[in-house]
Design a protein around this motif. Structure first.
Motif, mmCIF file in Angstrom:
data_model
loop_
_atom_site.group_PDB
_atom_site.id
_atom_site.type_symbol
_atom_site.label_atom_id
_atom_site.label_comp_id
_atom_site.label_asym_id
_atom_site.label_seq_id
_atom_site.Cartn_x
_atom_site.Cartn_y
_atom_site.Cartn_z
ATOM 1 N N MET A 1 -24.603 18.450 58.298
ATOM 2 C CA MET A 1 -25.298 19.744 58.358
ATOM 3 C C MET A 1 -26.302 19.861 57.208
ATOM 4 N N CYS A 2 -25.953 19.219 56.076
ATOM 5 C CA CYS A 2 -26.909 19.029 55.000
ATOM 6 C C CYS A 2 -27.401 20.311 54.324
ATOM 7 N N GLY A 3 -28.052 20.155 53.201
ATOM 8 C CA GLY A 3 -28.426 21.328 52.423
ATOM 9 C C GLY A 3 -29.781 21.218 51.765
ATOM 10 N N GLY A 71 -34.605 20.271 46.308
ATOM 11 C CA GLY A 71 -33.520 19.292 46.402
ATOM 12 C C GLY A 71 -32.915 19.292 47.798
ATOM 13 N N HIS A 72 -32.178 18.224 48.113
ATOM 14 C CA HIS A 72 -31.702 18.053 49.487
ATOM 15 C C HIS A 72 -30.461 17.184 49.534
ATOM 16 N N THR A 73 -29.539 17.530 50.393
ATOM 17 C CA THR A 73 -28.492 16.593 50.793
ATOM 18 C C THR A 73 -28.712 16.341 52.273
ATOM 19 N N ARG A 74 -28.732 15.070 52.664
ATOM 20 C CA ARG A 74 -29.172 14.710 54.030
ATOM 21 C C ARG A 74 -28.010 14.292 54.921
ATOM 22 N N TRP A 75 -28.060 14.696 56.159
ATOM 23 C CA TRP A 75 -27.199 14.141 57.197
ATOM 24 C C TRP A 75 -28.172 13.532 58.195
ATOM 25 N N ALA A 76 -28.302 12.217 58.152
ATOM 26 C CA ALA A 76 -29.368 11.515 58.872
ATOM 27 C C ALA A 76 -29.338 11.788 60.368
ATOM 28 N N THR A 77 -30.489 12.130 60.909
ATOM 29 C CA THR A 77 -30.621 12.169 62.368
ATOM 30 C C THR A 77 -31.622 11.112 62.830
ATOM 31 N N HIS A 78 -32.630 10.819 62.016
ATOM 32 C CA HIS A 78 -33.667 9.852 62.380
ATOM 33 C C HIS A 78 -33.850 8.874 61.224
ATOM 34 N N GLY A 79 -33.350 7.677 61.397
ATOM 35 C CA GLY A 79 -33.474 6.694 60.322
ATOM 36 C C GLY A 79 -32.175 6.575 59.566
ATOM 37 N N ALA A 86 -33.910 9.052 52.271
ATOM 38 C CA ALA A 86 -33.390 10.277 51.638
ATOM 39 C C ALA A 86 -34.562 11.211 51.338
ATOM 40 N N HIS A 87 -34.290 12.498 51.392
ATOM 41 C CA HIS A 87 -35.313 13.483 51.039
ATOM 42 C C HIS A 87 -35.234 13.712 49.535
ATOM 43 N N PRO A 88 -36.204 14.266 48.867
ATOM 44 C CA PRO A 88 -37.489 14.749 49.358
ATOM 45 C C PRO A 88 -38.410 13.614 49.828
ATOM 46 N N VAL A 97 -38.616 18.948 51.585
ATOM 47 C CA VAL A 97 -37.234 18.720 52.031
ATOM 48 C C VAL A 97 -37.070 19.471 53.338
ATOM 49 N N HIS A 98 -36.328 18.874 54.260
ATOM 50 C CA HIS A 98 -36.249 19.434 55.617
ATOM 51 C C HIS A 98 -34.846 19.263 56.177
ATOM 52 N N ASN A 99 -34.335 20.308 56.777
ATOM 53 C CA ASN A 99 -33.119 20.218 57.598
ATOM 54 C C ASN A 99 -33.519 20.514 59.030
ATOM 55 N N GLY A 100 -33.035 19.704 59.949
ATOM 56 C CA GLY A 100 -33.338 19.946 61.352
ATOM 57 C C GLY A 100 -33.926 18.705 61.992
ATOM 58 N N ILE A 101 -34.599 18.896 63.107
ATOM 59 C CA ILE A 101 -35.155 17.766 63.857
ATOM 60 C C ILE A 101 -36.554 18.112 64.339
ATOM 61 N N GLU A 122 -38.320 6.165 57.786
ATOM 62 C CA GLU A 122 -38.139 6.170 59.250
ATOM 63 C C GLU A 122 -37.867 7.590 59.756
ATOM 64 N N THR A 123 -37.940 8.572 58.891
ATOM 65 C CA THR A 123 -37.488 9.918 59.282
ATOM 66 C C THR A 123 -38.540 10.677 60.078
ATOM 67 N N ASP A 124 -38.052 11.676 60.800
ATOM 68 C CA ASP A 124 -38.959 12.626 61.451
ATOM 69 C C ASP A 124 -39.557 13.582 60.411
ATOM 70 N N SER A 125 -38.823 13.804 59.308
ATOM 71 C CA SER A 125 -39.220 14.828 58.323
ATOM 72 C C SER A 125 -40.500 14.478 57.567
ATOM 73 N N GLU A 126 -40.709 13.187 57.303
ATOM 74 C CA GLU A 126 -41.858 12.779 56.482
ATOM 75 C C GLU A 126 -43.170 13.263 57.087
ATOM 76 N N PHE A 268 -22.461 15.476 65.778
ATOM 77 C CA PHE A 268 -23.160 14.767 66.858
ATOM 78 C C PHE A 268 -24.655 15.090 66.913
ATOM 79 N N ARG A 269 -25.079 16.088 66.117
ATOM 80 C CA ARG A 269 -26.475 16.509 66.179
ATOM 81 C C ARG A 269 -27.388 15.306 65.935
ATOM 82 N N GLY A 270 -28.361 15.142 66.792
ATOM 83 C CA GLY A 270 -29.283 14.028 66.638
ATOM 84 C C GLY A 270 -28.748 12.744 67.221
HETATM 85 N N1 GLU Z 1 -33.990 14.904 60.642
HETATM 86 C C1 GLU Z 1 -34.036 14.741 59.232
HETATM 87 C C2 GLU Z 1 -33.622 13.341 58.786
HETATM 88 O O1 GLU Z 1 -33.034 12.594 59.541
HETATM 89 C C3 GLU Z 1 -33.250 15.811 58.484
HETATM 90 C C4 GLU Z 1 -31.769 15.621 58.617
HETATM 91 C C5 GLU Z 1 -31.017 16.760 57.936
HETATM 92 O O2 GLU Z 1 -31.038 17.871 58.494
HETATM 93 O O3 GLU Z 1 -30.430 16.479 56.885
HETATM 94 O O4 GLU Z 1 -33.909 12.989 57.689
#
Ligand code: GLU
Length: 312
Positions: A1-3, A71-79, A86-88, A97-101, A122-126, A268-270
């Motif tokens: 879920m990340c922060g 700052g960010h804690t990541r739960w990878a969805t893409h990459g 890792a973000h940022p 820094v981004h949470n979501g897809i 490899e992320t969608d966030s970049e 399971f998100r992503g």
């Molecule tokens: N989709 C982004 C990634 O895979 C953000 C994941 C997240 O919400 O931590 O880096």
């Protein structure tokens, strides 16, 4: 879920960011990072794995003093979950820094690559940093550039962004992922959840979908995605840190029980392909594809204690 955590003010940004991320650790993550900006420069520290690794890195290598950072804690969805992803994420003067897809990131990325952009992760966030850099070429206002970038994006986001050529500004936006604004004395905080803000302020505004907030030391503007100003109704939340962490439940155990559906969905998100009904779990897939893997198993051990033992 990340922060997510963001800060602008007179405090040492790195302390607020690391402290905030620690209070969001319960959300689960696979890598972590912070960035601070001083005029004309951004300093990034990122690690794969635990937040403690990031704290150790910052302690060992230091990071310049700054009153602005994210700052960010990541739960990878893409990459993959590694340091590069890792973000940022940083492109030229813009860091995000981004949470979501970001669902349409592949087509956006292709278009940007055709225009000469090189991607580091490899992320969608970049993609967000790249789009904002492009928009800044058209007009110099960071918040306006972010709105222009977001008008091209489909998907869900909570994000915080800094531009080291505009080091007096932190911008944040939300659509579909949670983001809370904290208002202190001449300083502002953004975070995915209240516990990260409570040591500093109880004055908060829960951002709504479509909100974009522009924060300077001592002043702020809230707008919608088109730039139309909105009134920011800051409320005092009468929660203590312990109450916020338990989200109103009497005990942590109750909270955990009621959180199970959300925890599963977040896990399971992503990794779900809604259209084809497939679950994308490359780690498990490899095993299942091995011939006779399942029928060859003699015994399965589930190692747990307490509630997790009952669940197992
Ligand atoms: N989709 C982004 C990634 O895979 C953000 C994941 C997240 O919400 O931590 O880096």
């Amino acid at each position: 879920m990340c922060g997510i955590v963001g800060y602008i003010g007179k405090k040492e940004a790195k302390d607020v960011l690391l402290d905030g991320l620690t209070r969001l650790e319960y959300r689960g993550y696979d890598s972590a990072g912070i960035a601070v900006a001083v005029s004309g420069q951004t300093h990034l520290r990122r690690v794969e794995g635990k937040l403690q690794g990031l704290k150790d890195l910052v302690k060992a290598n230091g990071i310049p003093a700054a009153g602005l950072g994210i700052g960010h804690t990541r739960w990878a969805t893409h990459g993959r979950p590694n340091e590069t992803n890792a973000h940022p994420h940083h492109y030229k003067n813009v860091t995000v820094v981004h949470n979501g897809i970001i669902e349409n990131y592949l087509s956006l990325r292709r278009r940007l690559q055709e225009r000469g952009h090189e991607f580091a992760s490899e992320t969608d966030s970049e993609i967000l940093a790249h789009l904002v850099v492009e928009a800044l070429n058209e007009q110099p206002d960071t918040a306006q550039a972010l709105r222009a970038a977001l008008s091209q994006v489909k998907g869900s986001y909570a994000l915080a962004l800094i531009n080291h050529n505009d080091p007096e500004t932190l911008v944040a936006a939300r659509s579909g992922s949670p983001l809370v604004l904290g208002v202190g004395e001449g300083e502002y905080f953004v975070a995915s959840d209240v516990p990260a803000l409570l040591p500093y302020t109880q004055q908060v505004y829960f951002m709504a979908d479509g909100d974009v907030v522009t924060l300077h030391q001592g002043s702020m503007e809230l707008s919608d995605l088109t730039g139309l100003p909105k009134t920011c109704e800051v409320k005092r939340i009468p929660w203590t840190l312990a109450m916020a962490e338990k989200e109103g439940y009497k005990h942590f155990m109750l909270k955990e029980i009621f959180e199970q559906p959300r925890a599963l969905a977040d896990t399971f998100r992503g990794r779900l392909r809604i259209a084809s009904g497939e679950v994308d779990l490359p780690e498990v897939q490899g095993l299942l594809e091995k011939q006779n893997f399942l029928s060859g198993l003699q015994r399965i051990y589930l190692i747990a204690c307490g509630t997790s033992w009952h669940a197992a």
